[in-house]
Design a protein around this motif. Structure first.
Motif, PDB file in Angstrom:
ATOM      1  N   MET A   1     -80.212  16.600 -62.234  1.00 52.99           N
ATOM      2  CA  MET A   1     -79.416  16.959 -63.391  1.00 52.99           C
ATOM      3  C   MET A   1     -78.028  16.334 -63.245  1.00 52.99           C
ATOM      4  O   MET A   1     -77.385  16.496 -62.217  1.00 52.99           O
ATOM      5  N   ASN A   2     -77.598  15.586 -64.241  1.00 55.44           N
ATOM      6  CA  ASN A   2     -76.322  14.889 -64.179  1.00 55.44           C
ATOM      7  C   ASN A   2     -75.202  15.734 -64.786  1.00 55.44           C
ATOM      8  O   ASN A   2     -75.395  16.412 -65.799  1.00 55.44           O
ATOM      9  N   TYR A   3     -74.042  15.650 -64.159  1.00 56.06           N
ATOM     10  CA  TYR A   3     -72.872  16.403 -64.587  1.00 56.06           C
ATOM     11  C   TYR A   3     -71.659  15.484 -64.659  1.00 56.06           C
ATOM     12  O   TYR A   3     -71.580  14.480 -63.941  1.00 56.06           O
ATOM     13  N   THR A   4     -70.719  15.861 -65.496  1.00 52.44           N
ATOM     14  CA  THR A   4     -69.377  15.290 -65.456  1.00 52.44           C
ATOM     15  C   THR A   4     -68.443  16.360 -64.918  1.00 52.44           C
ATOM     16  O   THR A   4     -68.389  17.480 -65.452  1.00 52.44           O
ATOM     17  N   LEU A   5     -67.730  16.025 -63.851  1.00 51.78           N
ATOM     18  CA  LEU A   5     -66.790  16.970 -63.251  1.00 51.78           C
ATOM     19  C   LEU A   5     -65.363  16.551 -63.572  1.00 51.78           C
ATOM     20  O   LEU A   5     -65.001  15.382 -63.436  1.00 51.78           O
ATOM     21  N   ILE A   6     -64.579  17.513 -63.985  1.00 54.74           N
ATOM     22  CA  ILE A   6     -63.154  17.307 -64.219  1.00 54.74           C
ATOM     23  C   ILE A   6     -62.388  18.278 -63.334  1.00 54.74           C
ATOM     24  O   ILE A   6     -62.620  19.496 -63.386  1.00 54.74           O
ATOM     25  N   LEU A   7     -61.531  17.727 -62.518  1.00 52.83           N
ATOM     26  CA  LEU A   7     -60.712  18.553 -61.632  1.00 52.83           C
ATOM     27  C   LEU A   7     -59.497  19.050 -62.420  1.00 52.83           C
ATOM     28  O   LEU A   7     -58.635  18.276 -62.817  1.00 52.83           O
ATOM     29  N   ASP A   8     -59.436  20.340 -62.654  1.00 51.42           N
ATOM     30  CA  ASP A   8     -58.329  20.918 -63.424  1.00 51.42           C
ATOM     31  C   ASP A   8     -57.115  21.186 -62.552  1.00 51.42           C
ATOM     32  O   ASP A   8     -55.979  20.967 -62.980  1.00 51.42           O
ATOM     33  N   SER A   9     -57.339  21.669 -61.326  1.00 52.64           N
ATOM     34  CA  SER A   9     -56.221  21.891 -60.403  1.00 52.64           C
ATOM     35  C   SER A   9     -56.768  22.091 -59.000  1.00 52.64           C
ATOM     36  O   SER A   9     -57.923  22.491 -58.813  1.00 52.64           O
ATOM     37  N   ALA A  10     -55.931  21.797 -58.022  1.00 51.35           N
ATOM     38  CA  ALA A  10     -56.253  22.053 -56.621  1.00 51.35           C
ATOM     39  C   ALA A  10     -54.972  22.521 -55.947  1.00 51.35           C
ATOM     40  O   ALA A  10     -53.959  21.827 -55.973  1.00 51.35           O
ATOM     41  N   THR A  11     -55.032  23.694 -55.353  1.00 53.92           N
ATOM     42  CA  THR A  11     -53.842  24.320 -54.786  1.00 53.92           C
ATOM     43  C   THR A  11     -54.095  24.731 -53.347  1.00 53.92           C
ATOM     44  O   THR A  11     -55.155  25.286 -53.025  1.00 53.92           O
ATOM     45  N   THR A  12     -53.126  24.456 -52.485  1.00 51.34           N
ATOM     46  CA  THR A  12     -53.184  24.939 -51.110  1.00 51.34           C
ATOM     47  C   THR A  12     -52.520  26.309 -51.058  1.00 51.34           C
ATOM     48  O   THR A  12     -51.398  26.482 -51.523  1.00 51.34           O
ATOM     49  N   VAL A  13     -53.237  27.284 -50.500  1.00 52.23           N
ATOM     50  CA  VAL A  13     -52.716  28.648 -50.431  1.00 52.23           C
ATOM     51  C   VAL A  13     -52.826  29.153 -48.994  1.00 52.23           C
ATOM     52  O   VAL A  13     -53.661  28.688 -48.219  1.00 52.23           O
ATOM     53  N   ASP A  14     -51.960  30.114 -48.647  1.00 54.65           N
ATOM     54  CA  ASP A  14     -52.032  30.683 -47.302  1.00 54.65           C
ATOM     55  C   ASP A  14     -52.358  32.170 -47.306  1.00 54.65           C
ATOM     56  O   ASP A  14     -52.307  32.809 -46.248  1.00 54.65           O
ATOM     57  N   GLU A  15     -52.695  32.703 -48.473  1.00 57.55           N
ATOM     58  CA  GLU A  15     -53.183  34.073 -48.529  1.00 57.55           C
ATOM     59  C   GLU A  15     -53.878  34.304 -49.863  1.00 57.55           C
ATOM     60  O   GLU A  15     -53.601  33.626 -50.851  1.00 57.55           O
ATOM     61  N   ILE A  16     -54.774  35.271 -49.854  1.00 55.03           N
ATOM     62  CA  ILE A  16     -55.450  35.722 -51.067  1.00 55.03           C
ATOM     63  C   ILE A  16     -55.142  37.218 -51.169  1.00 55.03           C
ATOM     64  O   ILE A  16     -55.847  38.055 -50.586  1.00 55.03           O
ATOM     65  N   PRO A  17     -54.056  37.591 -51.855  1.00 56.80           N
ATOM     66  CA  PRO A  17     -53.587  38.984 -51.822  1.00 56.80           C
ATOM     67  C   PRO A  17     -54.650  39.998 -52.202  1.00 56.80           C
ATOM     68  O   PRO A  17     -54.698  41.099 -51.640  1.00 56.80           O
ATOM     69  N   GLU A  18     -55.517  39.653 -53.141  1.00 56.41           N
ATOM     70  CA  GLU A  18     -56.497  40.627 -53.607  1.00 56.41           C
ATOM     71  C   GLU A  18     -57.629  40.865 -52.601  1.00 56.41           C
ATOM     72  O   GLU A  18     -58.474  41.751 -52.812  1.00 56.41           O
ATOM     73  N   TYR A  19     -57.675  40.107 -51.517  1.00 61.55           N
ATOM     74  CA  TYR A  19     -58.727  40.315 -50.528  1.00 61.55           C
ATOM     75  C   TYR A  19     -58.629  41.712 -49.913  1.00 61.55           C
ATOM     76  O   TYR A  19     -59.642  42.388 -49.699  1.00 61.55           O
ATOM     77  N   TRP A  20     -57.399  42.131 -49.593  1.00 61.87           N
ATOM     78  CA  TRP A  20     -57.195  43.442 -48.973  1.00 61.87           C
ATOM     79  C   TRP A  20     -56.990  44.485 -50.061  1.00 61.87           C
ATOM     80  O   TRP A  20     -56.091  44.377 -50.877  1.00 61.87           O
ATOM     81  N   THR A  21     -57.843  45.499 -50.072  1.00 62.36           N
ATOM     82  CA  THR A  21     -57.766  46.553 -51.074  1.00 62.36           C
ATOM     83  C   THR A  21     -56.816  47.657 -50.603  1.00 62.36           C
ATOM     84  O   THR A  21     -56.509  47.761 -49.397  1.00 62.36           O
ATOM     85  N   PRO A  22     -56.362  48.515 -51.518  1.00 66.57           N
ATOM     86  CA  PRO A  22     -55.548  49.665 -51.085  1.00 66.57           C
ATOM     87  C   PRO A  22     -56.238  50.495 -50.020  1.00 66.57           C
ATOM     88  O   PRO A  22     -55.590  50.980 -49.073  1.00 66.57           O
ATOM     89  N   GLN A  23     -57.555  50.663 -50.135  1.00 66.97           N
ATOM     90  CA  GLN A  23     -58.280  51.436 -49.124  1.00 66.97           C
ATOM     91  C   GLN A  23     -58.257  50.741 -47.771  1.00 66.97           C
ATOM     92  O   GLN A  23     -58.163  51.394 -46.726  1.00 66.97           O
ATOM     93  N   ASP A  24     -58.330  49.404 -47.775  1.00 67.99           N
ATOM     94  CA  ASP A  24     -58.194  48.655 -46.518  1.00 67.99           C
ATOM     95  C   ASP A  24     -56.846  48.953 -45.876  1.00 67.99           C
ATOM     96  O   ASP A  24     -56.758  49.224 -44.660  1.00 67.99           O
TER      97      ASP A  24
END
Length: 226
Positions: A1-24
């Motif tokens: 199956m053939n696709y066309t890919l368009i890169l909209d953005s690429a960002t370097t990050v050093d944390e994903i705040p939502e990973y840790w929940t309030p319960q965590d």
């Protein structure tokens, strides 16, 4: 199956705040002997945890967080070893079991920020892209394997995934490792996706084209036997 890919953005990050929940945060604060954590406001929990963590030696704090998050995957000896190694190396990139790279990244960055850089600073890459199938009838969401294989035409030849998993990227053998290399893949609608992975596997610099063609033929679903 053939696709066309368009890169909209690429960002370097050093944390994903939502990973840790309030319960965590509450449960971690309890492990770090912080009283009445459950009564604190959710907004204050990350800061309270950062303060509580620094009352402990870095390797001891690392062991407590590892125990909280990975006690079912790691034994006591492994936790002890990793808690010391984390101060010297990017274990979230080097640990042999790549299924643990994602949680080790999140643990590492929690400790990195709490201890103001005493732990190495790991990086992740967040990519937003559009993958449009040439045949509109085939609009099934991409799998992690499919996303990585489609990205093959837009990655530099020095990219680690292409160098280590050439046959898998070419589709000649199954790419089971894709499930752990790609930490998150979200279908955000209208053929758009959000992909999160380690910068160790795929960095912004590895992306050498903003628009390119790719092909991916998902394996057929086995027929049910009576």
């Amino acid at each position: 199956m053939n696709y066309t890919l368009i890169l909209d953005s690429a960002t370097t990050v050093d944390e994903i705040p939502e990973y840790w929940t309030p319960q965590d945060y509450i449960q971690l604060l309890e492990k770090f002997n912080f009283p009445d954590a459950a009564s604190a406001s959710p907004e204050s929990l990350p800061e309270l945890l950062a303060m509580a963590i620094t009352d402990f030696e870095p390797n001891v704090a690392a062991a407590l967080v590892l125990e909280y998050k990975l006690s079912e995957q790691l034994n006591e000896g492994q936790i002890h070893q990793i808690s010391n190694d984390m101060l010297l190396d990017k274990i979230s990139e080097e640990y042999p079991d790549i299924s643990l790279h994602a949680p080790l990244f999140h643990i590492n960055q929690l400790l990195y920020k709490a201890f103001n850089g005493k732990f190495p600073n790991a990086k992740a890459t967040l990519i937003q892209f559009t993958a449009t199938p040439e045949d509109p009838a085939h609009d099934a969401p991409l799998s992690k394997e499919g996303a990585l294989r489609l990205f093959g035409q837009g990655l530099s030849e020095s990219n680690l995934i292409k160098r280590l998993f050439g046959e898998q990227m070419a589709g000649t053998v199954a790419f089971t490792e894709a499930e752990d290399i790609v930490w998150e893949l979200q279908n955000t609608g209208n053929n758009t996706y959000s992909l999160l992975t380690s910068a160790y596997w795929l960095s912004k610099d590895d992306l050498v084209a903003n628009e390119f063609k790719g092909a991916y033929d998902p394996a057929p679903v086995p027929e049910e036997t009576v």
